[in-house]
Scaffold this motif. Structure first.
Motif, PDB file in Angstrom:
ATOM      1  N   GLY A 133     -14.525  -3.477   6.933  1.00 55.31           N
ATOM      2  CA  GLY A 133     -15.848  -3.372   6.312  1.00 55.31           C
ATOM      3  C   GLY A 133     -16.338  -4.656   5.673  1.00 55.31           C
ATOM      4  O   GLY A 133     -17.499  -4.771   5.272  1.00 55.31           O
ATOM      5  N   ILE A 134     -15.461  -5.658   5.595  1.00 53.14           N
ATOM      6  CA  ILE A 134     -15.804  -6.873   4.838  1.00 53.14           C
ATOM      7  C   ILE A 134     -16.938  -7.648   5.507  1.00 53.14           C
ATOM      8  O   ILE A 134     -17.776  -8.267   4.842  1.00 53.14           O
ATOM      9  CB  ILE A 134     -14.540  -7.766   4.644  1.00 53.14           C
ATOM     10  N   ALA A 135     -17.001  -7.587   6.825  1.00 47.42           N
ATOM     11  CA  ALA A 135     -18.029  -8.358   7.529  1.00 47.42           C
ATOM     12  C   ALA A 135     -19.424  -7.804   7.237  1.00 47.42           C
ATOM     13  O   ALA A 135     -20.376  -8.565   7.049  1.00 47.42           O
ATOM     14  CB  ALA A 135     -17.757  -8.368   9.034  1.00 47.42           C
ATOM     15  N   ASP A 136     -19.525  -6.469   7.167  1.00 44.02           N
ATOM     16  CA  ASP A 136     -20.833  -5.868   6.854  1.00 44.02           C
ATOM     17  C   ASP A 136     -21.264  -6.257   5.446  1.00 44.02           C
ATOM     18  O   ASP A 136     -22.438  -6.556   5.203  1.00 44.02           O
ATOM     19  CB  ASP A 136     -20.760  -4.334   6.938  1.00 44.02           C
ATOM     20  N   GLU A 137     -20.318  -6.234   4.522  1.00 44.55           N
ATOM     21  CA  GLU A 137     -20.648  -6.605   3.152  1.00 44.55           C
ATOM     22  C   GLU A 137     -21.054  -8.088   3.094  1.00 44.55           C
ATOM     23  O   GLU A 137     -22.012  -8.454   2.416  1.00 44.55           O
ATOM     24  CB  GLU A 137     -19.456  -6.326   2.231  1.00 44.55           C
ATOM     25  N   ALA A 138     -20.339  -8.926   3.815  1.00 45.55           N
ATOM     26  CA  ALA A 138     -20.661 -10.351   3.827  1.00 45.55           C
ATOM     27  C   ALA A 138     -22.066 -10.583   4.402  1.00 45.55           C
ATOM     28  O   ALA A 138     -22.831 -11.412   3.903  1.00 45.55           O
ATOM     29  CB  ALA A 138     -19.626 -11.125   4.641  1.00 45.55           C
ATOM     30  N   ARG A 139     -22.413  -9.810   5.417  1.00 44.91           N
ATOM     31  CA  ARG A 139     -23.744  -9.949   6.011  1.00 44.91           C
ATOM     32  C   ARG A 139     -24.818  -9.549   4.999  1.00 44.91           C
ATOM     33  O   ARG A 139     -25.841 -10.210   4.852  1.00 44.91           O
ATOM     34  CB  ARG A 139     -23.858  -9.112   7.290  1.00 44.91           C
ATOM     35  N   ARG A 140     -24.534  -8.483   4.257  1.00 46.91           N
ATOM     36  CA  ARG A 140     -25.478  -8.031   3.222  1.00 46.91           C
ATOM     37  C   ARG A 140     -25.666  -9.126   2.153  1.00 46.91           C
ATOM     38  O   ARG A 140     -26.787  -9.425   1.739  1.00 46.91           O
ATOM     39  CB  ARG A 140     -24.931  -6.754   2.564  1.00 46.91           C
ATOM     40  N   VAL A 141     -24.578  -9.746   1.755  1.00 49.18           N
ATOM     41  CA  VAL A 141     -24.619 -10.819   0.756  1.00 49.18           C
ATOM     42  C   VAL A 141     -25.441 -11.995   1.303  1.00 49.18           C
ATOM     43  O   VAL A 141     -26.287 -12.570   0.610  1.00 49.18           O
ATOM     44  CB  VAL A 141     -23.177 -11.262   0.400  1.00 49.18           C
ATOM     45  N   ALA A 142     -25.207 -12.331   2.561  1.00 51.86           N
ATOM     46  CA  ALA A 142     -25.937 -13.441   3.177  1.00 51.86           C
ATOM     47  C   ALA A 142     -27.426 -13.121   3.290  1.00 51.86           C
ATOM     48  O   ALA A 142     -28.281 -13.978   3.041  1.00 51.86           O
ATOM     49  CB  ALA A 142     -25.355 -13.757   4.559  1.00 51.86           C
ATOM     50  N   GLU A 143     -27.727 -11.874   3.627  1.00 54.55           N
ATOM     51  CA  GLU A 143     -29.141 -11.487   3.753  1.00 54.55           C
ATOM     52  C   GLU A 143     -29.862 -11.521   2.414  1.00 54.55           C
ATOM     53  O   GLU A 143     -31.068 -11.734   2.349  1.00 54.55           O
ATOM     54  CB  GLU A 143     -29.264 -10.104   4.435  1.00 54.55           C
ATOM     55  N   ALA A 144     -29.118 -11.351   1.338  1.00 58.03           N
ATOM     56  CA  ALA A 144     -29.723 -11.450   0.001  1.00 58.03           C
ATOM     57  C   ALA A 144     -30.042 -12.904  -0.360  1.00 58.03           C
ATOM     58  O   ALA A 144     -30.734 -13.165  -1.341  1.00 58.03           O
ATOM     59  CB  ALA A 144     -28.788 -10.851  -1.042  1.00 58.03           C
ATOM     60  N   GLY A 145     -29.516 -13.849   0.428  1.00 61.32           N
ATOM     61  CA  GLY A 145     -29.823 -15.257   0.186  1.00 61.32           C
ATOM     62  C   GLY A 145     -28.653 -16.079  -0.321  1.00 61.32           C
ATOM     63  O   GLY A 145     -28.767 -17.289  -0.514  1.00 61.32           O
ATOM     64  N   VAL A 146     -27.511 -15.430  -0.534  1.00 69.22           N
ATOM     65  CA  VAL A 146     -26.319 -16.160  -0.996  1.00 69.22           C
ATOM     66  C   VAL A 146     -25.729 -16.934   0.180  1.00 69.22           C
ATOM     67  O   VAL A 146     -25.705 -16.432   1.306  1.00 69.22           O
ATOM     68  CB  VAL A 146     -25.274 -15.175  -1.574  1.00 69.22           C
ATOM     69  N   GLN A 147     -25.270 -18.149  -0.080  1.00 69.08           N
ATOM     70  CA  GLN A 147     -24.790 -18.978   1.021  1.00 69.08           C
ATOM     71  C   GLN A 147     -23.284 -19.133   1.091  1.00 69.08           C
ATOM     72  O   GLN A 147     -22.754 -19.743   2.017  1.00 69.08           O
ATOM     73  CB  GLN A 147     -25.487 -20.339   0.957  1.00 69.08           C
ATOM     74  N   ALA A 148     -22.586 -18.588   0.085  1.00 70.45           N
ATOM     75  CA  ALA A 148     -21.124 -18.703   0.113  1.00 70.45           C
ATOM     76  C   ALA A 148     -20.465 -17.517  -0.576  1.00 70.45           C
ATOM     77  O   ALA A 148     -20.987 -16.988  -1.560  1.00 70.45           O
ATOM     78  CB  ALA A 148     -20.678 -20.001  -0.555  1.00 70.45           C
ATOM     79  N   VAL A 149     -19.307 -17.130  -0.042  1.00 70.65           N
ATOM     80  CA  VAL A 149     -18.482 -16.103  -0.689  1.00 70.65           C
ATOM     81  C   VAL A 149     -17.111 -16.715  -1.009  1.00 70.65           C
ATOM     82  O   VAL A 149     -16.673 -17.662  -0.363  1.00 70.65           O
ATOM     83  CB  VAL A 149     -18.300 -14.844   0.194  1.00 70.65           C
ATOM     84  N   LEU A 150     -16.479 -16.149  -2.032  1.00 69.94           N
ATOM     85  CA  LEU A 150     -15.126 -16.559  -2.423  1.00 69.94           C
ATOM     86  C   LEU A 150     -14.232 -15.356  -2.166  1.00 69.94           C
ATOM     87  O   LEU A 150     -14.444 -14.282  -2.746  1.00 69.94           O
ATOM     88  CB  LEU A 150     -15.116 -16.940  -3.910  1.00 69.94           C
ATOM     89  N   LEU A 151     -13.263 -15.542  -1.287  1.00 69.37           N
ATOM     90  CA  LEU A 151     -12.505 -14.403  -0.777  1.00 69.37           C
ATOM     91  C   LEU A 151     -11.134 -14.264  -1.436  1.00 69.37           C
ATOM     92  O   LEU A 151     -10.360 -15.227  -1.489  1.00 69.37           O
ATOM     93  CB  LEU A 151     -12.325 -14.629   0.734  1.00 69.37           C
ATOM     94  N   PHE A 152     -10.844 -13.037  -1.931  1.00 68.30           N
ATOM     95  CA  PHE A 152      -9.531 -12.699  -2.484  1.00 68.30           C
ATOM     96  C   PHE A 152      -8.913 -11.618  -1.622  1.00 68.30           C
ATOM     97  O   PHE A 152      -9.573 -10.624  -1.304  1.00 68.30           O
ATOM     98  CB  PHE A 152      -9.669 -12.153  -3.905  1.00 68.30           C
TER      99      PHE A 152
END
Ligand code: PBG
Length: 326
Positions: free
Chosen positions: A60-79
């Motif tokens: 499910g992480i890819a869908d969440e990452a896409r949602r974050v990117a669509e909100a305008g965020v350009q980077a995620v920090l992954l744990f």
């Protein structure tokens, strides 16, 4: 010029001019969203002490990452939270480990989103410390030098999987140099290091330890993380990491450490990221839930304060939400 010729309120009292003369602002490009990916999950799991945040399954992480990117965020920090923990954190450097698999999935779903891999052993060790254990002066402690090769291997595994940057958060001495050497030797010289150069032994990390399932099984982290009493030491830590090849300096926690952010930024003039940590998030969310503060206004004020202190980048659990509204 003094009153009545000079009136500070003239610019404040005009809504358009007030905005024009604002010295600092928030912009989506400044925001980094932390995400937790847990190997054993099949569906997202809420994190009780961090309302609104979840642990994600690899699927499910890819869908969440896409949602974050669509909100305008350009980077995620992954744990990552692995299925198996052991004394040396074997899974932290496994090429098919939870984080490499998550990176591959995110890169496919949101190729333009930068993925920063947090590098530490605490999520991967059965004792919850950020390195491998050893004996010194008759005490069990984290063996600094033995930990370096584990961290370097973890950084290489994430970078090989496609991480755009690695972010060591363990606070071992010499780890930025060890990671830089390993990346360079592995044809990964282009991968930058976002170093948690200035990381305090803070009680503001409490909720994160639920999220990352990484509390130390004994003792605490004061033997490797910094004493909240110190700021000269922050400059020494930052200087060491820059000498060893750090590209961005991370300071954490953020909200109670504005003086440290300012000093590090002014001293070194390099990109600085402030990590607004889990306890800062939880305090605001808890007060808002009780109706004691205006949640959205306080969130913006907190993030703006960190920019004003000198942070170029903000690592915050509110990143996607705030970016979506900017
Ligand atoms: C672990 C790590 C911690 C955080 C980020 N990486 C916790 C710790 O050092 O115990 C804290 C982040 C947060 O509280 O939001 N290396």
């Amino acid at each position: 010029m003094a009153f009545p010729e000079h009136r500070a309120r003239r610019l404040r009292d005009h809504p358009v001019l007030r905005r024009m003369v604002a010295e600092t602002d928030l912009s989506p490009r400044r925001l980094i969203q932390p995400l937790f990916v847990k190997e054993t999950l099949t569906r997202p799991a809420p994190i009780a002490s961090m309302p609104g945040q979840r642990q994600w399954p690899v699927a499910g992480i890819a869908d969440e990452a896409r949602r974050v990117a669509e909100a305008g965020v350009q980077a995620v920090l992954l744990f990552g939270i692995p299925a198996e923990k052991d004394a040396v954190g074997t899974q932290a450097s496994a090429p098919d480990g939870v984080v490499p698999r998550a990176i591959a999935a995110i890169k496919q779903a949101a190729p333009d989103l930068a993925v920063i891999a947090d590098i530490c052993l605490c999520e991967y060790t059965d004792h919850g410390h950020c390195g491998v254990l050893g004996q010194a002066a008759g005490r069990t402690t984290v063996d600094n030098d033995a930990t370096l090769e584990r961290l370097a291997a973890a950084a290489v595994a994430s970078a090989r999987a496609g991480a755009d940057a690695v972010a060591p958060s363990d606070m071992m001495d010499g780890r930025v140099g060890a990671i830089r050497d390993a990346l360079d030797a592995g044809d990964l010289a282009h991968v930058p290091i976002f170093s948690y150069a200035v990381k305090y032994a803070s009680h503001f990390y409490g909720p994160f330890r639920d999220a990352a399932e990484s509390p130390p099984a004994f003792g605490d982290r004061r033997g490797y993380q910094m004493d909240p009493a110190n700021t000269d030491e922050a400059l020494r830590e930052a200087a060491d990491d820059l000498d060893e090849g750090a590209d961005v300096l991370i300071i954490k926690p953020a909200l109670a450490y504005g003086d440290v952010i300012r000093r590090v930024k002014e001293t070194f003039g390099v990109p600085v990221a402030a990590y607004s940590v889990s306890g800062e998030y939880a305090m605001v969310e808890a007060a808002a839930e009780r109706g004691w503060i205006d949640r959205e206004a306080v969130v913006r004020e907190v993030l703006l304060a960190l920019r004003r202190a000198g942070a170029d980048l903000l690592i915050t659990y509110w990143a996607a939400e705030v970016a979506g509204k900017l």
